[in-house]
Design a protein around this motif. Structure first.
Motif, PDB file in Angstrom:
ATOM      1  N   THR A   1      -0.962  -1.838  -5.410  1.00  0.00           N
ATOM      2  CA  THR A   1      -1.527  -0.532  -5.716  1.00  0.00           C
ATOM      3  C   THR A   1      -2.194   0.046  -4.467  1.00  0.00           C
ATOM      4  N   TRP A   2      -2.595   1.327  -4.544  1.00  0.00           N
ATOM      5  CA  TRP A   2      -3.217   1.952  -3.369  1.00  0.00           C
ATOM      6  C   TRP A   2      -4.531   1.267  -3.005  1.00  0.00           C
TER       7      TRP A   2
ATOM      8  N   GLY B   1      -3.415   4.378  -0.054  1.00  0.00           N
ATOM      9  CA  GLY B   1      -4.049   3.130   0.367  1.00  0.00           C
ATOM     10  C   GLY B   1      -4.624   3.223   1.760  1.00  0.00           C
ATOM     11  N   ILE B   2      -3.890   3.861   2.671  1.00  0.00           N
ATOM     12  CA  ILE B   2      -4.360   4.009   4.045  1.00  0.00           C
ATOM     13  C   ILE B   2      -5.581   4.935   4.090  1.00  0.00           C
TER      14      ILE B   2
ATOM     15  N   ALA C   1       5.471  -0.372  -0.169  1.00  0.00           N
ATOM     16  CA  ALA C   1       5.085   0.606  -1.189  1.00  0.00           C
ATOM     17  C   ALA C   1       5.874   1.901  -1.014  1.00  0.00           C
ATOM     18  N   ASP C   2       5.805   2.785  -2.026  1.00  0.00           N
ATOM     19  CA  ASP C   2       6.377   4.117  -1.856  1.00  0.00           C
ATOM     20  C   ASP C   2       5.404   4.950  -1.023  1.00  0.00           C
TER      21      ASP C   2
ATOM     22  N   ALA D   1      -5.308  -1.846  -3.566  1.00  0.00           N
ATOM     23  CA  ALA D   1      -5.018  -3.166  -3.003  1.00  0.00           C
ATOM     24  C   ALA D   1      -4.557  -3.034  -1.553  1.00  0.00           C
ATOM     25  N   ILE D   2      -3.740  -2.015  -1.258  1.00  0.00           N
ATOM     26  CA  ILE D   2      -3.285  -1.783   0.115  1.00  0.00           C
ATOM     27  C   ILE D   2      -4.472  -1.468   1.021  1.00  0.00           C
ATOM     28  N   GLY D   3      -5.333  -0.553   0.585  1.00  0.00           N
ATOM     29  CA  GLY D   3      -6.495  -0.190   1.388  1.00  0.00           C
ATOM     30  C   GLY D   3      -7.430  -1.353   1.622  1.00  0.00           C
ATOM     31  N   SER D   4      -7.698  -2.110   0.557  1.00  0.00           N
ATOM     32  CA  SER D   4      -8.577  -3.279   0.682  1.00  0.00           C
ATOM     33  C   SER D   4      -7.989  -4.318   1.615  1.00  0.00           C
ATOM     34  N   SER D   5      -6.678  -4.539   1.499  1.00  0.00           N
ATOM     35  CA  SER D   5      -6.026  -5.543   2.325  1.00  0.00           C
ATOM     36  C   SER D   5      -6.016  -5.138   3.798  1.00  0.00           C
ATOM     37  N   LEU D   6      -5.854  -3.831   4.060  1.00  0.00           N
ATOM     38  CA  LEU D   6      -5.921  -3.359   5.440  1.00  0.00           C
ATOM     39  C   LEU D   6      -7.279  -3.689   6.055  1.00  0.00           C
TER      40      LEU D   6
END
Length: 561
Positions: free
Chosen positions: A52-53, A287-288, A279-280, A55-60
């Motif tokens: 999810t967005w 996320g970014i 991701a799409d 999760a992407i942001g947190s992982s970054l």
């Protein structure tokens, strides 16, 4: 050197159980339905379509923030003040640029790894050279530095043996990494929660301690006192007579080499972009953008504690016993010293936050190492007929091998007097200009040839070395009036490394253009990418969020100019 109390260990153990338990639950839920984690390499390495967005942001952020920031950047805060926050705040703006212009190119052309991009845009030779180079860089420099700085910090806080800390961090990271990118991505959400909560707790106590020393109370009072007692530590743009100008050379942080540092790191780095490549486009961009907002918060967590430690050091609350003195003064001790004076329980929480940052970065780096080795070397050269299941197995083996190498190399890694954060930034800068030139022209200029890319790769590195050692060969005092040279402690004029990066980048671009024009005029064909203007238009919510970040950054730089 203090040790953790029983309550601190309980808090840390709860953190460990939550992260590990959640990771196991994600893994079992994933494999329980169709077993894709055992049979689909893209799903294992990229968590294709499942992050999810948030999760992407947190992982970054979890992958980016490590001991390099907690220890190194806090140390730089102690040494030079708020100006070091420009790495974080400029990164927020950089992430917006990457989301708008870089990620659409990767996703439109189905790019999953950075060597794959180079192979598709240039040729297999460029891709293989860079794949091997990135593996060496990630294992020998990045993975080991994360392990080394993390183990030193944890050892000094908990009073544990350094070697034990190295192995414990490596094992914890391997447990997370072997579950694949989906497990990394979702456990990073918890890691970021502990990272921010523990970091804010440390900042709160540090500012309150400053206020208490002056007979006041509260973090607001502490912050105001810090501004009064260390006014020179609240300047974002250094003048040339500032002793730290060589590390952050004036307007270069806004108009020069800082852009190369950030755009290369956030836009051309497998370790980072991998989070969004599965991701799409709308999800990746959201996320970014979330990561960009979190970036605005990072200096509060990692820089302000360093400034607070400096104020307390000036007032003799801390002394030589904690930081050393004279030539032996060690700013990188700032964060560990602050953690050691936290009350029981909060110390455990902050200790968990530091561990979360280190483990998340190790897991992300190890996964990227495994991805490049498996998809760009093993599948392309060693076993072209490998099944999806075989690729996943090879990836897991690569994770373990990379971590073993990191543990073996880390004890031999030395950090010089610049401090951990500045050390890593400078020496990564030897390769950043050439790589970024190769990527940026590859993105947006169809005539760029593979030989031009090879020049950027090799020539950029050699130029960086030349500019590094030029002061010993040539008198550079003529550059001083222009702000591009500073007199060092040795009495010679040196070019600040951010300016060196800018010079090397410009030279690489000029030579790449000349080589490309000469070759295309002789009929050399190039491999263009599928690009159209419509894919650069972001969704409305992204545009609004980007404008908010721009306004906040403008206000911050205006206030602390």
């Amino acid at each position: 050197m203090n040790q953790l109390a029983t309550l601190d260990y309980i808090v840390f153990f709860v953190y460990f159980l939550i992260v590990s338990g959640y990771g196991i639950w994600i893994y079992r839920r994933k494999t329980g339905h169709d077993g894709t984690i055992e049979g689909d390499s893209k799903d294992y390495f990229l968590a294709e379509g499942s992050l999810t967005w948030w999760a992407i942001g947190s992982s970054l952020i979890a992958s980016n923030i490590s001991a390099e920031q907690f220890v190194g950047m806090s140390g730089s805060g102690f040494k030079m003040g708020l100006a070091i926050a420009t790495y974080e705040w400029m990164a927020a703006l950089t992430l917006i640029i990457v989301a708008v212009f870089f990620i659409p190119v990767y996703l439109k052309n189905h790019i999953f790894t950075m060597p794959q991009f180079l192979n598709q845009r240039y040729n297999g030779t460029v891709a293989m050279i860079m794949a091997i180079f990135w593996l060496m860089l990630y294992v020998v420099v990045n993975l080991t530095s994360i392990l080394y700085l993390g183990a030193i910090a944890i050892s000094s806080i908990a009073g544990l043996n350094l070697t034990f800390c190295l192995y414990a961090l490596a094992i914890f990271a391997v447990i997370i990494t072997l579950g694949g990118m989906k497990v990394i991505g979702f456990t990073d959400v918890i890691q970021v929660f502990f990272l921010i909560l523990g970091g804010l707790a440390t900042t709160y106590l540090a500012l309150d301690m400053v206020a208490d020393h002056y007979g006041q109370s509260g973090v607001i009072s502490g912050f105001k006192l810090m501004q009064d007692q260390a006014a020179d530590h609240f300047q974002m743009i250094f003048q040339q007579d500032n002793p730290n100008f060589i590390d952050l050379p004036g307007l270069t942080v806004l108009l020069g080499g800082m852009w190369i540092v950030n755009l290369n790191y956030w836009g051309c780095n497998q370790y980072i972009t991998q989070r969004a490549l599965g991701a799409d486009l709308p999800t990746a961009r959201s996320g970014i953008l979330f990561a960009a907002f979190l970036k605005l918060l990072m200096p509060v967590i990692v820089v302000l504690p360093g400034i607070a430690a400096y104020v307390l050091y000036k007032q003799d609350v801390f002394g030589a016993a904690e930081f050393g003195s004279g030539a032996d003064l060690n700013p990188d001790r700032a964060y560990p010293v602050l953690l050691n004076i936290l009350p029981t329980g909060l110390k455990g929480l902050s200790f968990a936050a530091l561990t979360a940052a280190v483990v998340a970065s190790l897991a992300g780096k190890a996964n990227s190492i495994a991805t490049i080795f498996t998809l760009d070397i093993y599948k392309k050269v060693l076993n072209t007929e490998a099944s999806e299941k075989k690729l996943v197995v090879v990836g897991k083996i690569a994770v373990v091998v990379a971590m073993i190498l990191g543990v073996l190399i880390a004890p031999h890694l030395g950090i010089d007097k610049k401090g951990g954060f500045q050390y890593i930034q400078e020496y990564t800068g030897f390769v950043s200009p050439g790589i970024f030139a190769m990527f940026i022209l590859g993105f947006f200029w169809k005539k760029t040839t593979s030989n031009a890319a090879l020049f950027a790769t090799i020539g950029g590195f050699l130029l960086s070395i030349m500019f590094k050692f030029l002061p010993g060969l040539v008198d550079l005092s003529f550059l001083a009036p222009l702000g591009f040279a500073v007199k060092s402690e040795a009495g010679v004029y040196e070019i600040p490394f951010l300016d060196r990066m800018g010079f090397v980048f410009v030279i690489c671009v000029i030579v790449m253009v000349i080589i490309s024009l000469l070759e295309t005029s002789r009929g050399t064909k190039t491999n263009g990418l599928e690009v159209d203007a419509s894919m650069f238009k972001p969704q409305r919510s992204f545009t609004i969020g980007a404008m908010v970040i721009a306004v906040i950054l403008t206000a911050l730089y205006t206030i602390y100019w």
